[in-house]
Design a protein around this motif. Structure first.
Motif, short mmCIF file in Angstrom:
data_model
loop_
_atom_site.label_atom_id
_atom_site.label_comp_id
_atom_site.label_asym_id
_atom_site.label_seq_id
_atom_site.Cartn_x
_atom_site.Cartn_y
_atom_site.Cartn_z
N LYS A 66 0.77 -1.13 0.17
CA LYS A 66 0.06 -0.06 0.16
C LYS A 66 0.78 1.26 -0.03
O LYS A 66 1.73 1.40 0.88
N GLY A 67 0.59 1.88 -0.95
CA GLY A 67 1.48 3.36 -1.09
C GLY A 67 2.18 3.48 -2.34
O GLY A 67 2.10 2.59 -3.24
N ASN A 68 2.28 4.95 -2.70
CA ASN A 68 3.19 5.17 -3.88
C ASN A 68 4.57 5.24 -3.61
O ASN A 68 5.09 6.20 -2.56
N CYS A 69 5.24 5.04 -4.62
CA CYS A 69 7.14 5.38 -4.35
C CYS A 69 7.51 6.34 -5.53
O CYS A 69 7.26 6.37 -6.84
N TYR A 70 8.02 7.45 -4.96
CA TYR A 70 8.49 8.39 -5.82
C TYR A 70 10.04 8.26 -5.83
O TYR A 70 10.51 8.32 -4.72
N TRP A 71 10.65 8.51 -7.03
CA TRP A 71 11.92 8.39 -6.99
C TRP A 71 12.65 9.29 -8.12
O TRP A 71 12.17 9.68 -8.85
N SER A 72 13.72 9.71 -7.74
CA SER A 72 14.78 10.14 -9.04
C SER A 72 16.02 9.66 -8.81
O SER A 72 16.62 8.94 -7.85
N THR A 73 16.78 9.86 -9.99
CA THR A 73 18.11 9.42 -10.03
C THR A 73 19.29 10.63 -10.46
O THR A 73 18.68 11.45 -10.95
N TYR A 74 20.48 10.31 -10.14
CA TYR A 74 21.53 11.31 -10.61
C TYR A 74 22.92 10.57 -10.38
O TYR A 74 23.21 9.51 -9.61
N ALA A 75 23.84 11.17 -11.08
CA ALA A 75 25.09 10.57 -11.24
C ALA A 75 26.20 11.65 -10.89
O ALA A 75 25.95 13.09 -11.13
#
Length: 279
Positions: free
Chosen positions: A92-101
């Motif tokens: 249950k729930g939403n996952c918000y993500w971002s990536t960087y290098a």
């Protein structure tokens, strides 16, 4: 959900365009999470690299703001070629993500680069010389003005090429030539000092020149300049160093950026300074 997804993707690291936008975005996201019930998740987030699980985290209401939400992958562990990274959530729930290098270079010389703001650094050796000048003064005995001759110190400027030698005690003028492609606010410029050199000024403070006003801060490892407003066009910031300790030193590039718009930035090329003992 689409608006929230877009807003999250516009985040630059831990911030948005500026401090005001960051505050507004946080308020908006907090209201959204409260209205959708996402502040009460019960899910497991799984991160895979090329099909191999590298991280599994359980997220609940109790640890929503405290769990370790970063996954760092060292380049050496990835190897070569195309890699697939997958992020999925179960429960249950939403996952918000971002990536960087993040990366660095081992090359000896660093070239200049920029986006909207471009910086070129130039070193010039200052050689003092006495010159005779005239000025108008008031002669109280004669009751009138008269011309008098006096001696003054001026500097001859010699541009330093890469690797030119300096002698301990020599004066150096550092010029940061700035090319701004637009009008910007709250701009910072930092110039790392070459080891073996120190500024001739002893106190930080405000300076004005060439149509640009900056607050100057003298720090241990660099000289920093802060401009509340940078007009479009070309400008120059200058200050003086004194060569002190003999040796060969690398000067890291001078760097400038908009403090609240970090993608507007530029750096000069690196330099090499050589100092020898005074004869």
């Amino acid at each position: 959900p689409q608006a929230v997804n877009w807003l999250v993707r516009q985040r630059q690291g831990t911030r948005w365009f500026n401090t005001k936008d960051t505050a507004i975005a946080c308020y908006a996201l907090a209201d959204y999470l409260r209205s959708t019930g996402e502040l009460n998740p019960d899910m497991t987030i799984i991160v895979d690299v090329d099909g191999q699980e590298v991280r599994r985290a359980k997220v609940t209401k109790e640890n929503l703001f405290t769990f370790d939400d970063q996954v760092k992958i060292v380049a050496g562990e990835l190897g070569f070629g195309t890699k697939e990274i997958s992020i999925r959530a179960e429960g249950k729930g939403n996952c918000y993500w971002s990536t960087y290098a993040e990366f660095f270079t081992k090359e000896e010389s660093i070239e200049s680069a920029g986006s909207e703001v471009y910086v070129t650094r130039q070193y010039q050796k200052l050689t003092p010389k006495k010159v005779k000048k005239t000025r108008t003064v008031y002669d109280a005995d004669a009751g009138k003005n008269k011309e008098e001759e006096y001696e003054a110190i001026e500097f001859e400027r010699t541009k330093l090429a890469e690797g030119d030698k300096l002698v301990s005690g020599d004066l150096i003028e550092v010029s940061l030539d700035i090319d701004a492609r637009n009008n910007f606010e709250y701009v910072m410029f930092e110039d790392p000092k070459p080891a073996g050199c120190e500024p001739t000024e002893l106190q930080s403070g405000y300076q004005w020149g060439g149509g640009l006003g900056t607050h100057t801060e003298l720090r241990d490892e660099k000289v920093a300049f802060f401009a509340s407003y940078l007009p479009q066009g070309k400008h120059t910031i200058a200050y003086q160093l004194r060569a002190e300790i003999p040796g060969e030193f690398h000067a890291l590039p001078a760097f400038g950026e908009c403090m609240y718009t970090p993608f507007v930035r530029g750096n000069s090329a690196s330099s090499i300074i050589r100092i020898v003992d005074a004869p």
